[in-house]
Design an enzyme around this catalytic site. Structure first.
Site, PDB file in Angstrom:
ATOM      1  N   LYS A  72     -15.737   8.693 -31.170  1.00 11.90           N
ATOM      2  CA  LYS A  72     -14.308   8.493 -31.436  1.00 11.90           C
ATOM      3  C   LYS A  72     -13.472   8.465 -30.150  1.00 11.90           C
ATOM      4  O   LYS A  72     -12.661   7.563 -29.956  1.00 11.90           O
ATOM      5  CB  LYS A  72     -13.822   9.612 -32.364  1.00 11.90           C
ATOM      6  N   THR A  74     -14.531   7.928 -27.086  1.00 11.83           N
ATOM      7  CA  THR A  74     -14.958   6.760 -26.323  1.00 11.83           C
ATOM      8  C   THR A  74     -14.282   5.496 -26.850  1.00 11.83           C
ATOM      9  O   THR A  74     -13.811   4.650 -26.078  1.00 11.83           O
ATOM     10  CB  THR A  74     -16.491   6.616 -26.397  1.00 11.83           C
ATOM     11  N   ARG A  95      -6.663  14.771 -26.362  1.00 15.05           N
ATOM     12  CA  ARG A  95      -6.705  16.233 -26.237  1.00 15.05           C
ATOM     13  C   ARG A  95      -7.453  16.641 -24.971  1.00 15.05           C
ATOM     14  O   ARG A  95      -8.300  15.899 -24.470  1.00 15.05           O
ATOM     15  CB  ARG A  95      -7.407  16.846 -27.454  1.00 15.05           C
ATOM     16  N   LYS A 106     -21.982  20.768 -27.264  1.00 21.15           N
ATOM     17  CA  LYS A 106     -21.505  19.395 -27.268  1.00 21.15           C
ATOM     18  C   LYS A 106     -21.452  18.775 -25.878  1.00 21.15           C
ATOM     19  O   LYS A 106     -21.687  17.589 -25.693  1.00 21.15           O
ATOM     20  CB  LYS A 106     -20.112  19.351 -27.909  1.00 21.15           C
ATOM     21  N   ALA A 274      -9.604  21.429 -34.790  1.00 20.47           N
ATOM     22  CA  ALA A 274      -9.273  20.478 -35.853  1.00 20.47           C
ATOM     23  C   ALA A 274      -9.552  21.024 -37.244  1.00 20.47           C
ATOM     24  O   ALA A 274      -9.242  20.359 -38.223  1.00 20.47           O
ATOM     25  CB  ALA A 274     -10.039  19.180 -35.648  1.00 20.47           C
ATOM     26  N   PHE A 302     -12.425  15.569 -35.366  1.00 13.88           N
ATOM     27  CA  PHE A 302     -13.400  15.514 -36.462  1.00 13.88           C
ATOM     28  C   PHE A 302     -13.201  14.260 -37.309  1.00 13.88           C
ATOM     29  O   PHE A 302     -12.713  13.242 -36.838  1.00 13.88           O
ATOM     30  CB  PHE A 302     -13.336  16.781 -37.318  1.00 13.88           C
ATOM     31  N   PHE A 383     -25.440   0.180 -31.878  1.00 18.64           N
ATOM     32  CA  PHE A 383     -26.577   0.647 -31.093  1.00 18.64           C
ATOM     33  C   PHE A 383     -27.641  -0.448 -31.073  1.00 18.64           C
ATOM     34  O   PHE A 383     -27.707  -1.290 -31.986  1.00 18.64           O
ATOM     35  CB  PHE A 383     -27.155   1.931 -31.692  1.00 18.64           C
ATOM     36  N   TRP A 411     -18.794   1.658 -24.908  1.00 20.76           N
ATOM     37  CA  TRP A 411     -19.620   2.594 -24.139  1.00 20.76           C
ATOM     38  C   TRP A 411     -20.350   1.852 -23.016  1.00 20.76           C
ATOM     39  O   TRP A 411     -20.404   2.324 -21.887  1.00 20.76           O
ATOM     40  CB  TRP A 411     -20.623   3.292 -25.071  1.00 20.76           C
TER      41      TRP A 411
END
Length: 558
Positions: A72, A74, A95, A106, A274, A302, A383, A411
């Protein structure tokens, strides 16, 4: 094929001086407060002195998170760079990362690949000290609270009903529940206590919803720290702490300006949880982004059932904001996990699993289109293992809801991989006008507001309110808090309050276990499960991979 890590990509980029980024955003030198060559804070007077009209507000949200990842942040960054590549004047508002996930499971949270905000090492670590200031203000209030009790307790505070905790921006489960004030009378009054991680502090939510220093001071004064022996709330204002806390936070209230890898101006400011809070960057940063660009791209934490719901029902309501378009981020891999596949099985085409998982995406899209009545586009992060048949399946299903699907490759390609998404966002803003509607009315009773979110947004049948929560709701309504928005704290891994129910579950009820007031932030927190406000480190923390070379270069951050 050997890919560069995020930090290797970031460190190979030639950053522009922050003055050049400010110039791109048409920020006059008089508003800039430098934090080195590549970071700055922007003075709040810009908002009152600028004559600019607001640009278009774009919200990026996502399907329900899975271990497969959705990308998200990215996508948010890549979309902003893509808009800039097609000639749009754009800013991005994000954020700030917490040190907890940075050193925990993470890792960093400044985007990824060729869609990042930089300097990523600074942003992921101390940055401009905002989180330290929030922690200091939080702990000053805790210290003044306990000092008041020790010095005679003129407010008659009941030490068994203190709700204010200390905080530290680190995953440290050892501090969740403690006993302090031990060692005799000179060392305080012994009592049970605990720590939250800084991003779960109400002060984080207060800072992110405040619109000025005076608003910040008022909100801090309203914070409830506990109750006296008669059952009445005791506030920060009664402890005479708000002024000193405001002094600690006056610089933290100013948004931080940085840049994307492609030189797009980026405001990175604030970062409330969140689930326990509203999961969005600061109102001030969003307002500044809107004033400085024709398009302002922001995100919410999220999945859309948490982050977008709170962005729309809390932040937009309080700040008077209206999104012009919403981007729903998804991956084939994540949808197949929602369809029951294990993470190890995602590399092979499986239309059956995709068909079982795609209802998750469709429910989120339906909510944006039909509950909140906003234009929406689905962005699929593709992907190499995704097949044409799987992509076409998503496109066809979303088209049935009147929503276009765009492939995103930010990405790997940065802004170039976001051009198609940028064009669709512009089309939505120019051709599809929304009719923004909240999911509930503030005048409804608290229980009815909770039920509205559960039924309209989660797709549940209703709610079950535990006896203790019923008493808390009755008390809050009797104290005049019944008209506030609600902030439902639940698992991020399911529409329901059961993390194991993937996809788009039906026939469930949500159990309300606890209800409490965040009077400073201005919302009611509804706890539906065991939500940890102090996470722990995993068996192999990300911190084990982080180091610094002899010449000062940070490695292994992400």
């Amino acid at each position: 094929m050997q890919y560069k890590t995020d930090i290797e990509i970031a460190q190979s980029c030639q950053l522009k001086h922050i003055n050049e980024i400010a110039k791109t955003a048409n920020i006059d030198d008089k508003y800039i407060e430098h934090y080195g060559k590549y970071k700055a804070k922007i003075d709040l007077s810009l908002l009152t002195e600028t004559k600019n009209e607001n640009g278009k507000l774009i919200l990026v949200t996502a399907i329900t998170p899975t271990p497969a990842g959705e990308g998200k942040t990215t996508t948010t960054i890549g979309l902003a760079d893509g808009l800039r590549r097609i000639g749009k004047d754009v800013t991005v508002a994000l954020r700030e990362p917490s040190l907890g996930p940075v050193f925990g499971l993470k890792g960093g949270a400044a985007g990824g690949g060729y869609a990042q905000v930089v300097p990523m090492e600074d942003i992921n670590l101390h940055f401009t000290g905002d989180f330290h200031a929030i922690g200091a203000a939080n702990n000053l209030l805790a210290a003044m609270l306990d000092n008041h009790i020790m010095q005679g307790n003129a407010l008659d505070i009941d030490i068994t009903r203190i709700t204010w905790k200390r905080c530290v921006d680190m995953n440290d489960r050892q501090l969740r529940n403690i006993v302090d004030g031990m060692g005799g009378k000179a060392n305080g009054v012994p009592r049970e206590d605990g720590f939250d991680i800084t991003v779960a502090s109400e002060i984080m939510a207060v800072l992110c919803l405040s619109e000025s220093i005076s608003d910040l001071r008022t909100r801090l004064s309203n914070i409830i720290v506990g109750y006296n022996k008669s059952g009445d709330p005791v506030t920060c204002g009664q402890l005479k702490s708000a002024g000193a806390m405001t002094a600690l936070l006056k610089d933290a209230l100013k948004p931080n300006l940085v840049q994307t890898l492609e030189g797009t101006p980026a405001f990175v400011h604030g970062g409330p949880f969140a689930n326990i809070a509203h999961g969005c960057n600061s109102v001030i940063a969003t307002r500044m982004a809107l004033k400085l660009g024709d398009y302002a791209v922001t995100e919410a934490g999220f999945g859309a059932d948490l982050g977008a719901e709170k962005f729309l029902d809390i932040k937009c309501r309080m700040a008077g904001l209206t999104p012009d378009a919403v981007v729903m981020v998804a991956t084939v891999r994540a949808l197949k996990m929602h369809g029951g596949l294990a993470k190890t099985e995602l590399g092979t085409e499986n239309l059956e699993a995709l068909s079982l998982g795609i209802p998750n995406l469709l429910r989120h899209v339906y909510n944006i289109k039909s509950v909140y009545k906003l234009p929406c586009v689905v962005a699929v992060n593709r992907f190499p293992t995704d097949t044409d048949a799987e992509i076409q399946y998503i496109i066809d299903k979303c088209r049935e809801l009147g929503v276009n699907t765009v492939l995103s490759n930010v990405w790997a390609e940065g802004g170039a991989g976001g051009i198609d998404l940028a064009k669709e966002v512009v089309r939505l803003c120019e051709e599809e006008k929304g009719d923004f509607t909240f999911s509930y009315d503030l005048d409804l009773p608290i229980a009815d507001k909770i039920e509205a979110v559960v039924k309209k947004v989660y797709g549940g049948e209703g709610i079950t309110i535990m006896p203790a929560a019923k008493k808390q709701i009755a008390l809050l309504e009797s104290q005049g808090f019944g008209k506030l928005p609600i902030c439902i704290a639940k698992t991020q891994y399911s529409f329901s309050d059961d993390a194991t129910r993937l996809g788009a579950p039906t026939g469930f009820t949500v159990t309300v276990k606890n209800v409490k007031i965040s009077a400073g932030a201005g919302f009611i927190v509804v706890l539906t499960g065991d939500i940890l406000t102090m996470p722990g480190l995993p068996k192999v923390p990300a911190a084990e991979r982080i180091d610094v070379t002899d010449d000062g270069l940070i490695t292994g951050l992400f």
